[in-house]
Scaffold this active site. Structure first.
Site, PDB file in Angstrom:
ATOM      1  N   HIS A 170       0.839  -1.208   0.000  1.00  0.00           N
ATOM      2  CA  HIS A 170       0.000   0.000   0.000  1.00  0.00           C
ATOM      3  C   HIS A 170       0.875   1.259   0.000  1.00  0.00           C
ATOM      4  O   HIS A 170       0.514   2.272   0.603  1.00  0.00           O
ATOM      5  CB  HIS A 170      -0.907   0.027   1.236  1.00  0.00           C
ATOM      6  CG  HIS A 170      -2.054  -0.928   1.167  1.00  0.00           C
ATOM      7  ND1 HIS A 170      -3.218  -0.660   0.499  1.00  0.00           N
ATOM      8  CD2 HIS A 170      -2.211  -2.171   1.687  1.00  0.00           C
ATOM      9  CE1 HIS A 170      -4.053  -1.682   0.615  1.00  0.00           C
ATOM     10  NE2 HIS A 170      -3.462  -2.620   1.327  1.00  0.00           N
ATOM     11  N   ASP A 183      -0.254  -4.693   6.000  1.00  0.00           N
ATOM     12  CA  ASP A 183      -1.256  -5.609   5.453  1.00  0.00           C
ATOM     13  C   ASP A 183      -1.156  -5.728   3.942  1.00  0.00           C
ATOM     14  O   ASP A 183      -0.663  -4.841   3.252  1.00  0.00           O
ATOM     15  CB  ASP A 183      -2.661  -5.152   5.844  1.00  0.00           C
ATOM     16  CG  ASP A 183      -3.009  -3.773   5.303  1.00  0.00           C
ATOM     17  OD1 ASP A 183      -2.129  -2.904   5.309  1.00  0.00           O
ATOM     18  OD2 ASP A 183      -4.161  -3.568   4.889  1.00  0.00           O
ATOM     19  N   GLU A 184      -1.616  -6.862   3.460  1.00  0.00           N
ATOM     20  CA  GLU A 184      -1.880  -7.121   2.043  1.00  0.00           C
ATOM     21  C   GLU A 184      -0.659  -6.954   1.141  1.00  0.00           C
ATOM     22  O   GLU A 184      -0.759  -6.384   0.053  1.00  0.00           O
ATOM     23  CB  GLU A 184      -3.038  -6.234   1.554  1.00  0.00           C
ATOM     24  CG  GLU A 184      -4.340  -6.535   2.296  1.00  0.00           C
ATOM     25  CD  GLU A 184      -5.523  -5.722   1.797  1.00  0.00           C
ATOM     26  OE1 GLU A 184      -6.640  -6.223   1.897  1.00  0.00           O
ATOM     27  OE2 GLU A 184      -5.316  -4.580   1.331  1.00  0.00           O
ATOM     28  N   VAL A 185       0.483  -7.462   1.574  1.00  0.00           N
ATOM     29  CA  VAL A 185       1.630  -7.556   0.666  1.00  0.00           C
ATOM     30  C   VAL A 185       1.424  -8.801  -0.196  1.00  0.00           C
ATOM     31  O   VAL A 185       1.281  -9.903   0.335  1.00  0.00           O
ATOM     32  CB  VAL A 185       2.951  -7.641   1.450  1.00  0.00           C
ATOM     33  CG1 VAL A 185       4.114  -7.912   0.508  1.00  0.00           C
ATOM     34  CG2 VAL A 185       3.182  -6.345   2.212  1.00  0.00           C
ATOM     35  N   GLN A 234      -5.695  -4.963  -4.660  1.00  0.00           N
ATOM     36  CA  GLN A 234      -6.348  -3.874  -5.399  1.00  0.00           C
ATOM     37  C   GLN A 234      -5.778  -3.709  -6.811  1.00  0.00           C
ATOM     38  O   GLN A 234      -5.976  -2.681  -7.452  1.00  0.00           O
ATOM     39  CB  GLN A 234      -6.214  -2.560  -4.623  1.00  0.00           C
ATOM     40  CG  GLN A 234      -7.029  -2.500  -3.351  1.00  0.00           C
ATOM     41  CD  GLN A 234      -6.341  -3.176  -2.162  1.00  0.00           C
ATOM     42  OE1 GLN A 234      -5.128  -3.438  -2.202  1.00  0.00           O
ATOM     43  NE2 GLN A 234      -7.084  -3.462  -1.110  1.00  0.00           N
TER      44      GLN A 234
END
Length: 856
Positions: free
Chosen positions: A436, A522-524, A478
């Site tokens: 992100h 988060d969300e790597v 995303q």
């Protein structure tokens, strides 16, 4: 021959210049787009069929080719259209293009064309594409905003659809509780007794301050004077010349032996006394006094305010009562943030988790790294992201426009900090990393390019956040392909040390507390860093790093050391405290024992029902991590309230109406979980084998945190619609003591107790708190729920989630407004074509309720 070539190229150049000049005069605003959802389950597949209806309302013809439409979509779209007259392509993230094919007609004035396409199933209007703009092939660097964008109504049929009839049946368990029986202070205090009678408060009020330990409590008194002055429409304060003219004495006592944020409040017919051991406790006593004041007093300046006489003793259940406000995806102004801080303070929330950076924007100016906001606080049409970021979330082609563009200057941020500190709210900054982080990466790329052009190679590389020779291929949740910082680079840690130092300096200048910085986590996505030369070099010299997964612990170990050296602690999302492993041959997460001794703060969002990770928060707390519950099932306020086309919000994790935060049981949220992420009943056997919270684990639950992620929060109005009144459910669970219904072992008794508590709660909101929010600080645009409606025995029965609102109706097919007829049980209405809406005291209305036949 040379003359012919020269003439040929001159002619081509002239035609191109003519085309460019001609295109620049085309009125793109005359092109309107309508999104029309045709059906879900198209061709019996898990996909939707939709159409974009392109209409030329101008006086010029849109040619059949030579252009593209750019737009954003959070939902996947198939490249080839069903209609065959256009193709779609995904650029990066949520940015798409629509390109006409050979069968696309020229669009003459007044003409329309329909482009039909397939994509993800449609649940609500948030699934629509957005932010359309025109780019001519001959002018690829210039975007032109299109005109009106419209969404056609859609009456879907899908599992979990919430209709007005379902709303009616949900509401009919709510009883109308007389105002006299309602607790007048919110959130519910520990001990509350009405002693009879009223205090008649006027502007002739004197505040006396007694601090046994010599503390200065003048700021609390001044704050109270200011808030009371708003109610009387004049500035009030101590007047030494007219000491004898005061009719009411308010005494503020600083006393020992009360809980750190606890207070006592006594209102008699003769005066008011607030006692506490800390300034925070006094402040919360003042907030309770403010909610004790009748909501009607906030509508216009008063001469006399009647306040019921009470005796109150109170303290919070959890010390950490937080809210995540994401201003990175879509920006909110300083004024809007301060307005929100006022509401947080009223309802005794004490931490603003400020999500300042993400892929789509960097919102705080730092003196050492000006590129962060010069480049990455702006969004607009770009082919290379070198000077600003590409459009996201419908922000369009033009820079400098809210909510895609915007940032807080150093002065702005300091003003926010001072405002929050005066209200006993800690502002915890979040710097998203290592995923992100596209905004940071692109800003440091711009810095690198500028300094390299100046021949300053060493300085250029100082803060670089990616290995320029990294060939790794990945895609985030995303759909970003370039948003992860390379944690193998030494320059990464130089960058973060500088960011930390700049933040420390800003907080110091503001006189605001800074003990913790949140560093995301988060969300790597998979496959990052695999082909990074920096990673391969680091791996060769660090035997503890055997794969890219080990970089996680290396990275957060280094960040933790940077913070510890400055007397700060590290917070992050749950992934920060987890180690990837295999359980029975399947990927799993376990608490990372390496970080346990540091007692790091993990904020756990993932308890999505059916994800297999429902117990992550309990695992981490039991292992010794400090845990802030940020559960997507109950506390994500950007989720749609329920499954209906007219309700905005995402729904990937849950549907979150106000009952979700109110019904949340922090120490045993399995107990009260009844539906899955689609709003359908669950089989509770899914919790078998899940870890439960131990007594030791309970000591590590720091508190609760609501979250508003900003992808769809493009205006202050939408921000307030999604936050209010759900935030009052969060405030009640975070402050009020553990309710009896949460601990009652008998399921039947617990349900009866819960329904009674629920009725009291929605009555307090409908009759006290929402009328207060209608006028407080100019009014908060809270969500007014649509009425529940059923047609029974030829008669409409209508009800509301919040007693106290006015329901109006029409029979002519038009939506009701604030002047439409008022519904009551005695009204006889025709069997078809009747519409209902609920209204507040200012005439703001809910969504429309009507009985409809769903489209298949």
């Amino acid at each position: 021959m040379r003359r012919l070539l020269t003439l040929f190229f001159a002619t081509i150049f002239t035609l191109q210049a003519f085309a460019q000049a001609d295109n620049s005069k085309f009125d793109a605003h005359a092109i309107a787009i309508t999104w029309d959802v045709v059906q879900n389950n198209y061709l019996n597949k898990n996909q939707s069929l939709s159409a974009l209806i392109i209409t030329n309302n101008g006086k010029q013809t849109l040619p059949a080719s030579g252009w593209k439409f750019y737009f954003n979509s959070a939902r996947d779209i198939a490249p080839n259209t069903v209609s065959g007259n256009a193709t779609f392509a995904q650029i990066n993230g949520d940015l798409f293009t629509l390109t006409p094919t050979a069968t696309f007609p020229e669009l003459k004035p007044g003409a329309s064309v329909r482009v039909e396409f397939t994509g993800d199933p449609v649940v609500n209007f948030t699934d629509s594409p957005d932010g359309f703009y025109l780019v001519w092939d001959a002018q690829p660097t210039q975007g032109y905003t299109l005109g009106n964008f419209k969404i056609n109504p859609f009456n879907p049929s899908y599992a979990g659809l919430v209709t007005p009839a379902i709303i009616y049946n949900q509401n009919k368990v709510i009883t109308d509780v007389p105002e006299a029986q309602l607790t007048k202070i919110f959130p519910t205090p520990l001990s509350y007794t009405e002693t009879g009678g009223y205090l008649n408060l006027t502007d002739k009020v004197l505040i006396l301050k007694w601090a046994a330990n010599g503390d200065n409590i003048n700021s609390d008194a001044e704050y109270l004077y200011t808030e009371l002055g708003k109610l009387f429409g004049k500035k009030i304060g101590q007047d030494p010349i007219h000491q004898g003219s005061y009719k009411t004495i308010i005494t503020i006592n600083k006393v020992p032996d009360l809980a750190p944020e606890g207070y006592s409040l006594s209102v008699t017919t003769k005066g008011i006394t607030i006692s506490a051991s800390t300034s925070a406790g006094i402040f919360y006593g003042i907030q309770s006094l403010r909610t004790l004041i009748p909501a009607s007093a906030y509508a216009h300046p008063q001469k006399v305010i009647q306040i019921p006489c009470v005796e109150v003793k109170d303290e919070p259940r959890f010390p950490y009562r937080a809210f995540v406000l994401d201003v990175a995806r879509d920006f909110q102004t300083k004024q809007q943030v301060m307005k929100f801080l006022d509401a947080m303070a009223l309802y005794k929330l004490n931490v603003l988790h400020f999500h300042l950076t993400d892929d789509e924007g960097w919102r705080i100016a730092l003196p050492s790294l000006p590129e962060l906001t010069e480049v990455s606080s702006e969004r607009g049409h770009t082919l290379d992201n070198k000077h600003f970021l590409q459009p996201s979330h419908g922000s369009g082609p033009d820079t400098g426009k809210l909510a895609g563009s915007g940032h807080y200057s150093r002065a702005d941020y300091i003003e926010i900090l001072k405002y929050a500190t005066a209200r006993h709210i800690v502002v915890m900054p979040e710097i998203e990393t290592p995923g992100h982080a596209r905004s940071a990466i692109k800003a440091m790329d711009a810095r690198y390019n500028r300094l390299m052009a100046e021949g300053k190679q060493a300085e250029a590389s100082k803060y670089l956040l990616r290995d320029l020779n990294d060939k790794s291929v990945y895609s985030s949740v995303q759909d970003w392909t370039d948003n992860v910082i390379d944690v193998s680079l030494p320059s990464t840690y130089t960058f973060f040390a500088t960011v930390i130092d700049d933040l420390v300096g800003i907080y110091k200048e503001a006189g605001a507390p800074l003990t913790t910085i949140h560093f995301g986590g988060d969300e790597v996505p998979p496959h990052v860093w695999e082909k990074s030369p920096a990673y391969l070099a680091l791996k060769a010299t660090h035997p503890e790093i055997t794969n890219t997964g080990d970089l996680w612990y290396y990275f957060y170990g280094n960040i933790n050391q940077l913070l510890k050296a400055r007397g700060l602690t590290l917070a992050g999302w749950e992934e920060m405290g987890l180690r990837k492993t295999l359980t029975d041959g399947k990927p799993d997460y376990v608490p990372n024992p390496d970080f346990t001794p540091y007692h790091l703060q993990t904020e756990v969002w993932n308890n999505a029902i059916g994800s297999g990770q429902e117990d992550l928060a309990f695992k981490l707390a039991n292992a010794g991590y400090k845990v802030v519950l940020s559960s997507v099932t109950n506390l994500y306020f950007d989720m749609a309230h329920y499954k209906s086309f007219d309700e905005p919000g995402y729904y990937w994790g849950a549907f979150v109406d106000i009952d979700k935060p109110f019904s949340f049981i922090p120490y045993d949220y399995f107990k009260n979980t009844k539906v899955n992420r689609d709003g359908l009943p669950i089989n509770k056997s899914i919790f078998i084998g899940k870890q439960r919270l131990t007594d030791y684990g309970k000591t590590n639950i720091a508190g609760l945190q609501g979250c508003l992620w900003g992808e769809n929060i493009k205006t202050p109005e939408r921000m307030e619609y999604m936050i209010f009144p759900s935030i009052l459910g969060l405030a009640e669970r975070a402050w009020a003591q553990n309710p009896q219904w949460a601990t009652e072992p008998d399921t039947t008794k617990s349900e009866v107790m819960y329904q009674q508590a629920w009725s009291n709660f929605v009555n307090v909101l409908g009759k006290n708190e929402l009328p207060r929010l209608t006028y407080l600080n100019g009014g908060y645009g809270y969500r007014i729920p649509k009425p529940g409606v059923i047609l029974q025995d030829g008669k409409y029965l209508v009800n509301m989630q919040f007693p106290g609102f006015i329901i109006r109706y029409t029979t002519n097919g038009k939506d009701p407004d604030a002047k439409s007829k008022i519904y009551n049980d005695a009204v006889t209405l025709p069997p078809n074509g009747v519409k209902f809406r609920a209204f507040d005291n200012k005439g703001r209305g809910s969504n429309v309720s009507e009985t409809v036949t769903p489209k298949q």
